[in-house]
Design an enzyme around this catalytic site. Structure first.
Site, PDB file in Angstrom:
ATOM      1  N   HIS A  46       0.826  -1.204   0.000  1.00  0.00           N
ATOM      2  CA  HIS A  46       0.000   0.000   0.000  1.00  0.00           C
ATOM      3  C   HIS A  46       0.863   1.257   0.000  1.00  0.00           C
ATOM      4  O   HIS A  46       0.561   2.241  -0.697  1.00  0.00           O
ATOM      5  CB  HIS A  46      -0.926  -0.034   1.218  1.00  0.00           C
ATOM      6  CG  HIS A  46      -1.742   1.195   1.398  1.00  0.00           C
ATOM      7  ND1 HIS A  46      -1.459   2.125   2.380  1.00  0.00           N
ATOM      8  CD2 HIS A  46      -2.833   1.662   0.737  1.00  0.00           C
ATOM      9  CE1 HIS A  46      -2.347   3.101   2.328  1.00  0.00           C
ATOM     10  NE2 HIS A  46      -3.195   2.848   1.336  1.00  0.00           N
ATOM     11  N   GLU A  49       2.199   1.834  -3.462  1.00  0.00           N
ATOM     12  CA  GLU A  49       1.135   2.385  -4.312  1.00  0.00           C
ATOM     13  C   GLU A  49       1.020   3.900  -4.118  1.00  0.00           C
ATOM     14  O   GLU A  49       0.889   4.661  -5.071  1.00  0.00           O
ATOM     15  CB  GLU A  49      -0.182   1.685  -3.986  1.00  0.00           C
ATOM     16  CG  GLU A  49      -1.414   2.296  -4.618  1.00  0.00           C
ATOM     17  CD  GLU A  49      -2.522   2.528  -3.599  1.00  0.00           C
ATOM     18  OE1 GLU A  49      -3.022   3.668  -3.521  1.00  0.00           O
ATOM     19  OE2 GLU A  49      -2.889   1.571  -2.885  1.00  0.00           O
ATOM     20  N   HIS A  50       1.100   4.368  -2.859  1.00  0.00           N
ATOM     21  CA  HIS A  50       1.048   5.796  -2.583  1.00  0.00           C
ATOM     22  C   HIS A  50       2.243   6.524  -3.179  1.00  0.00           C
ATOM     23  O   HIS A  50       2.102   7.580  -3.806  1.00  0.00           O
ATOM     24  CB  HIS A  50       1.022   6.039  -1.063  1.00  0.00           C
ATOM     25  CG  HIS A  50      -0.345   6.025  -0.463  1.00  0.00           C
ATOM     26  ND1 HIS A  50      -0.867   7.078   0.255  1.00  0.00           N
ATOM     27  CD2 HIS A  50      -1.315   5.073  -0.467  1.00  0.00           C
ATOM     28  CE1 HIS A  50      -2.091   6.784   0.681  1.00  0.00           C
ATOM     29  NE2 HIS A  50      -2.378   5.559   0.258  1.00  0.00           N
ATOM     30  N   GLU A 126      -4.273   7.850   7.765  1.00  0.00           N
ATOM     31  CA  GLU A 126      -5.255   6.946   7.164  1.00  0.00           C
ATOM     32  C   GLU A 126      -5.536   5.759   8.087  1.00  0.00           C
ATOM     33  O   GLU A 126      -6.683   5.335   8.249  1.00  0.00           O
ATOM     34  CB  GLU A 126      -4.731   6.454   5.815  1.00  0.00           C
ATOM     35  CG  GLU A 126      -5.718   5.625   5.020  1.00  0.00           C
ATOM     36  CD  GLU A 126      -5.168   5.173   3.669  1.00  0.00           C
ATOM     37  OE1 GLU A 126      -5.929   4.536   2.913  1.00  0.00           O
ATOM     38  OE2 GLU A 126      -3.987   5.436   3.371  1.00  0.00           O
TER      39      GLU A 126
END
Length: 415
Positions: A46, A49-50, A126
């Site tokens: 993740h 991906e960011h 997040e």
């Protein structure tokens, strides 16, 4: 049927031309997700991906989004437990720009240290946000109980502890050892010319060299009962059973049963738990299918004092299901599934996504008409037999709410 091209480096390109639309969607899909991660860097898929959107050797982070939005386009990405996808949707004439930006962020990201530190804090926020969303974090608790001490049971976002241990060097190493061309599919759907697209994509990605990658650990369903206590207004409740994999012959039978039990307003869960009893506003069933295992689950949320009643009524609904399912329910559920598939054909993004997933999961493309035929062939006996098998497996139950309910739930689930 979409057009398929496999490059010599193992990368697959699929193009689904649709001349009646004004847009084009492109997705770069990678068969890498949370279950591929070492435990100490949980969340790195993740994080990567960011960071793909945080600057390349030719574009800053701001230029990436400004260029795509200047032509009215859309760009985003997501990470799941088995896949990561980078997607863009633009007007048909702007397809070359979308391809250029996606290839740039995947081939030329620089992982600038200041951007990295700032994005680490963004992801930390997040994670904290998910902790404050009970109907979100309960699914992580559930997944952890389903597959304890396994990559498949870890949260997609990671934890504050694992997030803090990830470095830019580890990001580069992870990408260079996981993002192999044979694990990737580039899928395009929309008003494009296949030959032109194949040429452009091949020019952009043929520089990638393939390499061997390790298969993820096999998922092993464990289950159990756990009650998490948090001072919130409602109790979140999840009940699960061992399901089927995405490659299992019963995959579509599972989808029919899921729809029948809790896939819409006419489903048994919605009609009984919400409409007849008024126990919950939100209640549904779902099945999560992975490459080697799966989960069949039911969800609901209610007032703390009604949680045990919700559990009892849900279990009562499941008892005798294999003999009480009707022909009309099965046919209605099949029609819902088939309609969803056909409606999805009207979305360029939906068509691109479906082709990519088929190639990554099954290594082949399947016509929608063939899928429709498989669903149509499912009988009442098929669904009854499948429900008997699934609902007699070991149960997993998780609650999140203001009261500890583990002992009471254990008694109810044994009945």
């Amino acid at each position: 049927m979409p057009n398929l091209l496999a490059l010599s480096n193992g990368l697959k390109i699929v193009v689904d031309p649709i001349k009646t639309v004004e847009t084009a969607s492109i997705g770069v899909w990678v068969k890498i997700g949370t279950r591929n991660e070492p435990a100490h860097v949980n969340g790195i898929s993740h994080f990567l991906e960011h960071m793909a959107f945080k600057g390349t050797s030719t574009r800053s982070a701001q230029q990436i989004v400004e260029e795509i939005e200047a032509v009215g386009g859309y760009i985003n990405a997501f990470t799941s437990r088995e896949m990561t996808a980078y997607q863009a949707r633009v007007l048909k004439d702007n397809f070359p720009l979308a391809l250029d930006i996606l290839s740039d962020i995947l081939l030329n990201s620089i992982f600038d240290e200041s951007e990295f530190q700032r994005e680490r804090e963004v992801i930390h926020q997040e994670i904290l946000e998910s902790y404050d969303a009970p109907d979100d974090i309960v699914f992580d608790y559930f997944q952890e109980l389903l597959f304890p001490n396994q990559p498949l049971g870890k949260p997609v976002l990671g934890t504050p502890e694992t997030l803090s241990s990830i470095t830019t060097d580890e990001l580069r190493k992870y990408m260079s050892t996981k993002y192999a061309p044979h694990n990737m599919v580039i899928s395009i759907a929309g008003n494009v010319d296949p030959d032109t697209v194949f040429h452009k994509v091949q020019n952009a990605f043929s520089c990638l060299n393939d390499f061997d990658t390790c298969l993820p650990d096999k998922g092993c369903y464990k289950g159990g009962i756990r009650s998490y206590v948090k001072p919130i207004e409602q109790t979140q409740w999840l009940l699960g059973f061992p399901g089927v994999s995405s490659c299992d012959p019963d995959f579509y039978t599972s989808a029919v049963l899921t729809t029948l039990i809790g896939g819409g307003m006419s489903s048994r869960l919605f009609q009984e738990i919400r409409e007849n009893l008024g126990l919950a506003y939100s209640t549904y069933a779902y099945h999560s299918c992975y490459q080697d295992t799966g989960v069949f689950a039911l969800y609901g949320s209610t007032s703390p004092e009604k949680t045990l009643e919700l559990a009892q009524k849900t279990l009562h609904l499941l008892k005798g299901l294999s003999t009480s399912i009707t022909y009309q329910e099965v046919e209605r559920s099949k029609t819902q599934l088939k309609a969803g598939i056909l409606m999805g054909l009207e979305s360029t993004t939906g068509r691109a996504d479906r082709a990519a997933q088929q190639l990554l999961i099954h290594e082949k493309l399947t016509n929608s008409s063939d899928i429709i035929a498989k669903i149509t062939a499912i009988t009442l006996d098929d669904v009854r037999t499948f429900s008997e098998k699934i609902l007699h497996g070991p149960m997993t139950c998780v609650t999140l709410g203001p009261m500890p309910l583990q002992d009471e739930l254990a008694k109810i689930l044994k009945m």
